[in-house]
Write a protein that holds these residues in place. Sequence first.
Motif, PDB file in Angstrom:
ATOM      1  N   LEU A  89       0.985  -0.939  -0.043  1.00 16.52           N
ATOM      2  CA  LEU A  89       0.030   0.074  -0.221  1.00 16.52           C
ATOM      3  C   LEU A  89       1.350   1.736   0.271  1.00 16.52           C
ATOM      4  CD1 LEU A  89      -3.065   1.010   0.258  1.00 16.52           C
ATOM      5  CD2 LEU A  89      -2.482   0.952   2.458  1.00 16.52           C
ATOM      6  N   LEU A  90       2.082   1.499   0.938  1.00 16.36           N
ATOM      7  CA  LEU A  90       2.475   2.271   0.801  1.00 16.36           C
ATOM      8  C   LEU A  90       3.657   2.391  -0.759  1.00 16.36           C
ATOM      9  CD1 LEU A  90       4.705   4.325   2.030  1.00 16.36           C
ATOM     10  CD2 LEU A  90       5.289   2.538   3.122  1.00 16.36           C
ATOM     11  N   THR A  91       4.168   1.565  -1.316  1.00 14.29           N
ATOM     12  CA  THR A  91       5.377   1.291  -1.911  1.00 14.29           C
ATOM     13  C   THR A  91       4.625   1.913  -3.189  1.00 14.29           C
ATOM     14  OG1 THR A  91       5.185  -0.801  -2.536  1.00 14.29           O
ATOM     15  CG2 THR A  91       6.500   0.161  -1.059  1.00 14.29           C
ATOM     16  N   ALA A  92       3.367   1.687  -3.730  1.00 13.34           N
ATOM     17  CA  ALA A  92       1.985   2.134  -4.563  1.00 13.34           C
ATOM     18  C   ALA A  92       2.090   3.063  -4.477  1.00 13.34           C
ATOM     19  CB  ALA A  92       1.068   0.922  -4.792  1.00 13.34           C
ATOM     20  N   ALA A  93       1.517   3.963  -3.150  1.00 12.71           N
ATOM     21  CA  ALA A  93       1.313   5.023  -3.707  1.00 12.71           C
ATOM     22  C   ALA A  93       2.757   6.335  -3.731  1.00 12.71           C
ATOM     23  CB  ALA A  93       0.806   5.590  -2.301  1.00 12.71           C
ATOM     24  N   LEU A  94       4.108   5.682  -3.903  1.00  8.23           N
ATOM     25  CA  LEU A  94       4.879   6.641  -3.821  1.00  8.23           C
ATOM     26  C   LEU A  94       5.015   6.165  -5.403  1.00  8.23           C
ATOM     27  CD1 LEU A  94       7.041   4.977  -1.430  1.00  8.23           C
ATOM     28  CD2 LEU A  94       6.279   6.963  -1.384  1.00  8.23           C
TER      29      LEU A  94
ATOM     30  N   GLY B 246      21.476  -2.493  -8.382  1.00  6.21           N
ATOM     31  CA  GLY B 246      21.622  -2.701  -9.528  1.00  6.21           C
ATOM     32  C   GLY B 246      19.644  -2.526 -10.571  1.00  6.21           C
ATOM     33  N   ARG B 247      19.920  -2.895 -11.496  1.00  3.02           N
ATOM     34  CA  ARG B 247      18.911  -1.667 -12.292  1.00  3.02           C
ATOM     35  C   ARG B 247      17.172  -2.123 -12.016  1.00  3.02           C
ATOM     36  NH1 ARG B 247      18.871  -4.424 -18.070  1.00  3.02           N
ATOM     37  NH2 ARG B 247      20.592  -6.233 -17.256  1.00  3.02           N
ATOM     38  N   GLU B 248      17.209  -3.479 -11.036  1.00  4.61           N
ATOM     39  CA  GLU B 248      15.591  -3.313 -10.376  1.00  4.61           C
ATOM     40  C   GLU B 248      15.748  -3.743  -8.841  1.00  4.61           C
ATOM     41  OE1 GLU B 248      14.475  -7.825 -10.697  1.00  4.61           O
ATOM     42  OE2 GLU B 248      15.145  -7.612 -12.974  1.00  4.61           O
ATOM     43  N   ILE B 249      15.224  -3.039  -8.654  1.00  5.43           N
ATOM     44  CA  ILE B 249      14.675  -2.427  -6.687  1.00  5.43           C
ATOM     45  C   ILE B 249      13.514  -3.692  -6.562  1.00  5.43           C
ATOM     46  CG2 ILE B 249      15.160   0.591  -7.506  1.00  5.43           C
ATOM     47  CD1 ILE B 249      12.162   0.777  -7.567  1.00  5.43           C
ATOM     48  N   LEU B 250      13.920  -3.472  -5.134  1.00  4.53           N
ATOM     49  CA  LEU B 250      12.984  -4.438  -4.783  1.00  4.53           C
ATOM     50  C   LEU B 250      11.157  -3.762  -4.501  1.00  4.53           C
ATOM     51  CD1 LEU B 250      13.194  -7.372  -2.155  1.00  4.53           C
ATOM     52  CD2 LEU B 250      13.497  -4.904  -1.036  1.00  4.53           C
ATOM     53  N   HIS B 251      10.776  -3.017  -4.902  1.00  2.00           N
ATOM     54  CA  HIS B 251       9.813  -2.913  -4.177  1.00  2.00           C
ATOM     55  C   HIS B 251       8.635  -2.822  -6.416  1.00  2.00           C
ATOM     56  CE1 HIS B 251      11.048  -2.254  -0.180  1.00  2.00           C
ATOM     57  NE2 HIS B 251      10.223  -2.142   0.390  1.00  2.00           N
ATOM     58  N   THR B 252       8.084  -3.567  -6.437  1.00  5.88           N
ATOM     59  CA  THR B 252       7.712  -2.812  -7.615  1.00  5.88           C
ATOM     60  C   THR B 252       6.588  -1.873  -7.768  1.00  5.88           C
ATOM     61  OG1 THR B 252       5.443  -4.526  -7.339  1.00  5.88           O
ATOM     62  CG2 THR B 252       6.800  -5.361  -7.801  1.00  5.88           C
ATOM     63  N   GLY B 253       5.826  -0.892  -6.836  1.00  5.08           N
ATOM     64  CA  GLY B 253       5.549  -0.159  -6.757  1.00  5.08           C
ATOM     65  C   GLY B 253       3.751  -0.575  -6.905  1.00  5.08           C
ATOM     66  N   GLU B 254       3.368  -1.814  -7.242  1.00  4.12           N
ATOM     67  CA  GLU B 254       2.328  -2.065  -7.901  1.00  4.12           C
ATOM     68  C   GLU B 254       1.331  -3.142  -6.481  1.00  4.12           C
ATOM     69  OE1 GLU B 254       2.414  -4.597 -11.555  1.00  4.12           O
ATOM     70  OE2 GLU B 254       3.456  -3.180 -11.815  1.00  4.12           O
ATOM     71  N   VAL B 255       0.746  -2.541  -6.540  1.00  2.00           N
ATOM     72  CA  VAL B 255      -0.614  -3.442  -5.387  1.00  2.00           C
ATOM     73  C   VAL B 255      -0.584  -5.103  -5.967  1.00  2.00           C
ATOM     74  CG1 VAL B 255      -2.222  -3.859  -3.382  1.00  2.00           C
ATOM     75  CG2 VAL B 255      -1.252  -1.662  -4.602  1.00  2.00           C
ATOM     76  N   GLY B 256      -1.299  -6.080  -5.294  1.00  4.07           N
ATOM     77  CA  GLY B 256      -0.977  -7.434  -5.614  1.00  4.07           C
ATOM     78  C   GLY B 256      -0.663  -7.698  -6.803  1.00  4.07           C
ATOM     79  N   LEU B 257       0.404  -7.794  -7.445  1.00  2.98           N
ATOM     80  CA  LEU B 257       1.129  -8.484  -8.093  1.00  2.98           C
ATOM     81  C   LEU B 257       1.389  -9.850  -8.358  1.00  2.98           C
ATOM     82  CD1 LEU B 257       2.948  -7.889 -10.970  1.00  2.98           C
ATOM     83  CD2 LEU B 257       4.867  -7.414  -9.724  1.00  2.98           C
ATOM     84  N   ALA B 258       1.679  -9.907  -6.814  1.00  5.63           N
ATOM     85  CA  ALA B 258       1.705 -11.389  -6.935  1.00  5.63           C
ATOM     86  C   ALA B 258       0.461 -12.509  -6.548  1.00  5.63           C
ATOM     87  CB  ALA B 258       3.217 -11.974  -5.521  1.00  5.63           C
ATOM     88  N   GLU B 259      -0.323 -11.925  -7.020  1.00  2.00           N
ATOM     89  CA  GLU B 259      -1.533 -12.676  -6.812  1.00  2.00           C
ATOM     90  C   GLU B 259      -2.023 -13.116  -8.078  1.00  2.00           C
ATOM     91  OE1 GLU B 259      -3.238  -9.741  -4.423  1.00  2.00           O
ATOM     92  OE2 GLU B 259      -2.037 -10.297  -2.495  1.00  2.00           O
TER      93      GLU B 259
END
Length: 168
Positions: A77-82, A155-168
């Motif tokens: 929820l936090l990372t998706a709002a950034l 690296g190029r990729e970051i830990l947080h995707t910024g999307e909610v529910g990506l893994a579902e």
Amino acid sequence: MHAVVKAYNVLVTGLAVISGALLVWLGIAVIISVMQRNLGFQPTAWLFLSTEYGMFYLTLLGAPWLVRKRGHVYIELLTAALPKPILNIFSRFVSLLCVIVCLVMAMKGFDLVQMNLTRNDLDVRAYFFPTWLLTITFPVCFGLMAIEFMKFVVGREILHTGEVGLAE
């Protein structure tokens, strides 16, 4: 350098496979234990200890692979709002904090292994089991997790995707 990277990837994947196999063993061991109790028998000590040690090992052995696959829990929820630029900085900062924590845990784990070896510590509940065989997983697995988190720092990729529910 390519051989080192390949060996490292095989190590992390191999530990995850062992972790998965231990999870399967836990399921089988619980079924065997329940069947033995229902038939009026006392489950053997090795069965109980293998599940206890298995839970410990599977947790740590699979952790570096989970970091690689972004499988650890965080609040989407936090990372998706950034906004993307702030998410990039925030995610790298969080990953750096994780690197620091993992390195501290690895160093403390290394000290613990050294102490276990020096004192020849044994787990003597049912069998004489060298304690260092348990504690060696701390420096190894936390060290590997530090490397995996560091990939998200630099690296190029970051830990947080910024999307909610990506893994579902």
